[in-house]
Design a protein around this motif. Structure first.
Motif, short mmCIF file in Angstrom:
data_model
loop_
_atom_site.label_atom_id
_atom_site.label_comp_id
_atom_site.label_asym_id
_atom_site.label_seq_id
_atom_site.Cartn_x
_atom_site.Cartn_y
_atom_site.Cartn_z
N ALA A 118 -10.59 113.67 36.17
CA ALA A 118 -9.75 113.07 37.20
C ALA A 118 -8.39 112.65 36.62
CB ALA A 118 -10.48 111.92 37.89
N CYS A 119 -7.94 111.46 36.97
CA CYS A 119 -6.59 111.03 36.56
C CYS A 119 -6.47 110.88 35.06
CB CYS A 119 -6.22 109.71 37.23
SG CYS A 119 -6.53 109.72 38.99
N SER A 120 -7.60 110.80 34.34
CA SER A 120 -7.56 110.64 32.89
C SER A 120 -7.49 111.96 32.14
CB SER A 120 -8.79 109.86 32.42
OG SER A 120 -8.91 108.66 33.12
N HIS A 231 -11.04 97.51 38.29
CA HIS A 231 -11.43 98.21 37.07
C HIS A 231 -10.20 98.85 36.40
CE1 HIS A 231 -15.73 97.67 37.50
NE2 HIS A 231 -15.62 97.99 38.78
N ALA A 232 -9.30 99.39 37.21
CA ALA A 232 -8.13 100.07 36.67
C ALA A 232 -7.31 99.13 35.79
CB ALA A 232 -7.25 100.62 37.81
N VAL A 233 -7.06 97.93 36.30
CA VAL A 233 -6.24 96.97 35.55
C VAL A 233 -6.92 96.63 34.22
CG1 VAL A 233 -5.29 94.63 35.53
CG2 VAL A 233 -5.13 96.02 37.61
N LEU A 264 1.91 100.55 42.17
CA LEU A 264 2.87 99.73 41.43
C LEU A 264 2.31 98.35 41.09
CD1 LEU A 264 5.72 99.71 40.26
CD2 LEU A 264 6.56 98.88 42.46
N ARG A 265 1.41 97.86 41.94
CA ARG A 265 0.82 96.54 41.65
C ARG A 265 -0.08 96.63 40.41
NH1 ARG A 265 -2.45 94.66 46.23
NH2 ARG A 265 -2.59 96.82 46.86
N ILE A 266 -0.76 97.75 40.24
CA ILE A 266 -1.59 97.95 39.04
C ILE A 266 -0.68 98.04 37.82
CG2 ILE A 266 -3.15 99.56 37.84
CD1 ILE A 266 -4.28 100.38 40.54
N VAL A 319 -4.08 105.71 31.16
CA VAL A 319 -4.50 106.29 32.44
C VAL A 319 -5.89 105.79 32.85
CG1 VAL A 319 -3.17 108.42 32.19
CG2 VAL A 319 -5.46 108.29 31.23
N PHE A 320 -6.20 106.05 34.13
CA PHE A 320 -7.47 105.58 34.68
C PHE A 320 -7.81 106.43 35.89
CE2 PHE A 320 -9.89 103.09 37.66
CZ PHE A 320 -10.85 102.55 36.83
N GLY A 321 -9.09 106.74 36.09
CA GLY A 321 -9.42 107.52 37.27
C GLY A 321 -10.90 107.60 37.57
#
Ligand code: UT7
Length: 333
Positions: A118-120, A231-233, A264-266, A319-321
Motif C-alpha cells: 500500500a502507501c508504504s 495509528h498513522a501518527v 495535512l493534520r497527520i 510513510v504509512f498505509g
C-alpha cells in the motif's frame, strides 16, 4: 549476481515523477457527492487530485516517471538490473505491473516484480533494494510507486472518494561513488491485526467479483478513517525517530522531512512530535491528494527538483498505509 560478502554504500542517483493531466477539484466533486471544498480542505488539506485518462494504466504512469529518473541518473534503461513497482492498483492481477514497465522502457536486462505494501510500498522497495545493492547482488535498481486509485474508488462514497488520486514517482538507486550521497538508515513494520481498517475487500480470491455482487462496490477502497489516523501518527513518528537515531542524527540536522501525503493534520502532528524546525516538511497533497505508494515518491522528486534540500543534506522519508504498514528512510542526499 555475486555471492561475495560486500557492503557497498547505496545512493539515490535520480528521481522522476508523473501525474495525469486531468485535474479533479474539490468543487468538481461537490457536484456529484454531498461534500464541499471547505470540508475536504479543512479535514485533509486536499484541494484537487489528478485522474488518469481513459486507457492510461498504472504501468504507463510508472514508465513516464521512470524515464525521468533514468535521465537524471544518466542511465539507459538497458543498464537497469532490477525494477520493483510498488502498487495496489496493478494493470492486471498477474503478470506484475513491473513486467509491463520493463517492456515499455526496454529495460530487458532487468529482473522485474511488484510489491504490495500500500502507501508504504515505495520505502519497502527502497529498503529491499538498498540491501540487494549493498550486498553486491545487483548493481542498481529502479524503484517506482505508481497508482491508478481512481479505478478502485467508490465515487458514490464521499468519505473515501475525496481522498485519493493517480500518479507515479520513481527513483534510481545504485552503488555510491566516493563523496556521493547515501541511504543511511531504513526501517519498516507491519501490523496484520489491523487489515480490516483499510482494504479493498473484493476482487481477490477471498471474495471474487461475481454477477451477484458486481454492483456492490466490494472492489473499492474501504477505510475506517479515524482509527487509521491514530495509528498513522504514532507509527510514522516512531519510524522516523528510529531512522534518525540509527543515522546518528538529531531533529535539527534534518533539512527536509518527506512524509506520506494522506492528510495535512497527520503531517502537522508528526512534524510537531518530531520537533523538526518549522518549514522543513514537504507537502504537495493539496495538488494530488493521497496517491498511496506514489505519494512519497512524487513528493521526493518534487522536493528535490524544487531545491527543498541540496547535495549533502540529510532528509527523512516516512510513510504509512494499509496492512497496516509503515516505513522510513534517512538519506544523505
Ligand atoms: O493512506 C493511508 C493512510 N490513510 C490515512 O492516513 C487516512 C487517515 N484518516 C483521515 O485522514 C481522516 O480520518 C479522514 C479525512 C478520512 C476523515 O476525517 P475525520 O475528521 O476523521 O472525519 P470523520 O470520518 O469522523 O467524519 C466526520 C463527519 C461525519 O459526519 P457526522 O457523522 O459527524 O455527522 C462524516 O459523515 O464528516 C462527514 N463526512 C463528510 N462530510 C462532507 C465524511 N466525509 C465527508 C465529506 N464531505 N467528503
Amino acid at each position: 549476481m555475486s555471492g561475495a560478502a560486500t557492503n557497498y554504500e547505496v545512493c539515490i542517483a535520480g528521481t522522476g515523477s508523473y501525474v495525469p493531466e486531468r485535474v479533479l477539484s474539490n468543487e468538481d466533486l461537490a457536484k456529484s457527492v454531498d461534500t464541499s471544498d471547505e470540508w475536504i480542505f479543512t479535514r485533509t488539506g486536499i484541494r484537487e487530485r489528478r485522474i488518469a485518462a481513459e486507457g492510461e494504466f498504472t504501468s504507463h504512469m510508472a514508465s513516464k516517471a521512470a524515464r525521468k529518473a533514468l535521465e537524471q541518473a544518466g542511465l539507459e534503461a538497458s543498464e537497469i538490473k532490477l525494477i520493483i513497482v510498488a502498487t495496489i492498483t496493478p494493470d492486471t492481477l498477474t503478470p506484475a505491473t513491473a513486467c509491463y514497465v520493463q517492456q515499455q522502457l526496454g529495460a530487458m536486462n532487468a529482473v522485474a516484480f511488484d510489491i504490495s505494501a500500500a502507501c508504504s510500498g515505495f520505502l519497502y522497495a527502497m529498503k529491499i533494494c538498498k540491501r540487494l545493492i549493498a550486498d553486491g547482488a545487483f548493481e542498481n535498481a529502479l524503484i517506482i510507486g505508481a497508482e491508478k486509485l481512481s479505478a478502485f474508488v467508490n465515487w458514490e462514497d464521499r468519505s473515501t472518494c475525496v481522498l485519493f488520486g493517480d500518479g507515479a514517482g520513481a527513483a534510481v538507486l545504485r552503488r555510491s561513488l566516493p563523496g556521493e550521497g547515501e541511504i543511511l538508515a531504513t526501517e519498516m513494520g507491519t501490523d496484520g491485526n489491523l487489515t480490516h481498517l483499510l482494504n479493498i475487500p473484493g476482487g481477490g480470491s477471498a471474495c471474487p467479483i461475481t454477477s451477484e455482487n458486481v454492483g456492490t462496490h466490494l472492489a473499492t477502497l474501504a477505510m475506517q478513517g479515524k482509527e487509521v489516523f491514530k495509528h498513522a501518527v504514532n507509527r510514522m513518528k516512531e519510524a522516523a525517530e528510529t531512522v534518525i537515531r540509527r543515522a546518528n542524527l538529531q531533529a535539527e540536522d534534518i533539512a527536509c522531512v518527506i512524509p506520506h501525503q494522506a492528510n495535512l493534520r497527520i503531517i502537522d502532528a508528526i512534524a510537531e512530535r518530531l520537533s523538526v524546525p518549522e518549514g522543513r516538511v514537504f507537502v504537495n497533497l493539496d495538488k494530488y491528494g493521497n496517491t498511496s505508494a506514489a505519494a512519497v515518491a512524487i513528493a521526493l522528486d518534487e522536493a528535490a527538483r524544487s531545491g527543498a534540500f541540496k547535495r549533502g543534506d540529510n532528509i527523512v522519508l516516512v510513510v504509512f498505509g494499509a496492512g497496516l504498514t509503515w516505513a522510513a528512510a534517512a538519506v544523505r542526499w
